[in-house]
Design a protein around this motif. Structure first.
Motif, PDB file in Angstrom:
ATOM      1  N   THR A 171       4.125   4.499   8.238  1.00  0.00           N
ATOM      2  CA  THR A 171       3.182   3.841   9.144  1.00  0.00           C
ATOM      3  C   THR A 171       3.711   3.774  10.564  1.00  0.00           C
ATOM      4  N   SER A 187      -3.159   0.384  12.161  1.00  0.00           N
ATOM      5  CA  SER A 187      -2.190   0.018  11.116  1.00  0.00           C
ATOM      6  C   SER A 187      -2.849   0.022   9.742  1.00  0.00           C
ATOM      7  N   GLY A 188      -4.044  -0.569   9.662  1.00  0.00           N
ATOM      8  CA  GLY A 188      -4.760  -0.607   8.394  1.00  0.00           C
ATOM      9  C   GLY A 188      -5.139   0.771   7.913  1.00  0.00           C
ATOM     10  N   SER A 197      -3.218   2.112   4.552  1.00  0.00           N
ATOM     11  CA  SER A 197      -4.068   2.255   3.364  1.00  0.00           C
ATOM     12  C   SER A 197      -4.014   3.678   2.822  1.00  0.00           C
ATOM     13  N   ILE A 204      -0.242  -6.273   7.088  1.00  0.00           N
ATOM     14  CA  ILE A 204      -0.959  -5.149   6.487  1.00  0.00           C
ATOM     15  C   ILE A 204       0.001  -4.251   5.721  1.00  0.00           C
ATOM     16  N   ALA A 206       0.049  -3.639   1.729  1.00  0.00           N
ATOM     17  CA  ALA A 206      -0.138  -2.274   1.223  1.00  0.00           C
ATOM     18  C   ALA A 206       1.001  -1.887   0.279  1.00  0.00           C
ATOM     19  N   SER A 264       0.130  -6.637  11.952  1.00  0.00           N
ATOM     20  CA  SER A 264       0.429  -5.276  11.521  1.00  0.00           C
ATOM     21  C   SER A 264       1.408  -5.271  10.353  1.00  0.00           C
TER      22      SER A 264
END
Length: 256
Positions: free
Chosen positions: A103, A127-128, A132, A73, A77, A70
């Protein structure tokens, strides 16, 4: 549950759709063919690697490994959002702070409310999804900040000359940039279900889940994305605008 049938033949026929885009690029002299093929190659490699990695992580089901994935990611990002900032005096930590807070505040609420569980098959995809969308919104905020500070440079200088501090002089630019960053998410929320069936809802329906239950998940996702884009944009905007001023609170000139 229904099983999706995606075989090699299906992928080949789907690739023909890419060739349509390549043909249009060639016909209209857009010079995008190379970028299209590169993006496709990169997407395939990345997805294959991530697919096998996620298969391993899901099987291990370890909290620490889930947390590391996580965080990976989020840091990635933040790096991409940082690259999208046109400001020559930018700082990576600005993007990291905005994406990290947006997030994990959003995801923390979902975990503690019981909407999702702290397991890799839920934490990593969520998380993605959150990071994103926050990344895209922050990138839009950065670009609008740069554009408006360039176009309204004289107005900002006049406000500073009249005794306004940097924040007051920048406030109209900040508000417009944050608004522009959030607008795509707001527009998407207005048309969800009428124009588009978003990824999570479509995936659940494909998997055989009752559409009514899929709608509940999509409503949760809509709330989630509105939260993360607003938090990310506000944190990024109110942190990044300071980079347009020096230590004496004077508006900086762009480096040549």
């Amino acid at each position: 549950m229904n099983q999706l049938a995606v075989n090699n033949q299906s992928l080949i026929f789907a690739f023909l759709l890419v060739l349509i885009a390549v043909f249009i690029s060639y016909r209209e002299k857009l010079k995008l063919s190379k970028d299209i093929f590169y993006s496709i190659f990169r997407a395939i490699v990345q997805l294959v690697l991530v697919g096998y990695l996620l298969k391993y992580v899901f099987q291990v089901d370890n909290r620490w490994l889930t947390t590391v994935m996580s965080l990976f990611i989020v840091f990635n990002a933040a790096a991409n959002a940082h690259k999208r900032n046109p400001n020559q005096y930018k700082h990576y930590w600005t993007s990291l702070l905005a994406i990290f807070v947006s997030t994990y505040v959003t995801m923390g609420v979902l975990v503690f409310s019981g909407a999702i569980k702290f397991i890799p098959s839920q934490i990593i995809p969520i998380s993605g999804m959150i990071a994103s969308n926050s990344m895209v919104a922050i990138g839009l905020c950065y670009r609008n900040l740069a554009s408006l500070f360039r176009d309204q440079r004289q107005q900002v200088l006049e406000k500073l000359a009249l005794g306004a501090d940097a924040k007051t002089a920048s406030l109209p630019i900040l508000r417009e940039s944050i608004k522009a960053a959030m607008q795509p998410t707001i527009d998407s929320a207005k048309t969800v279900g009428l124009v588009s069936l978003p990824g999570m809802m479509s995936g659940l329906i494909f998997a055989g889940v009752d559409p009514v239950h899929a709608i509940k998940y999509q409503i949760m996702v809509t709330f989630m994305l509105l939260s993360t884009t607003s938090l990310g944009s506000i944190i990024a905007g109110y942190t990044a605008y300071r980079n347009y001023f020096n230590e004496q609170l004077q508006l900086r000139r762009e480096k040549k």
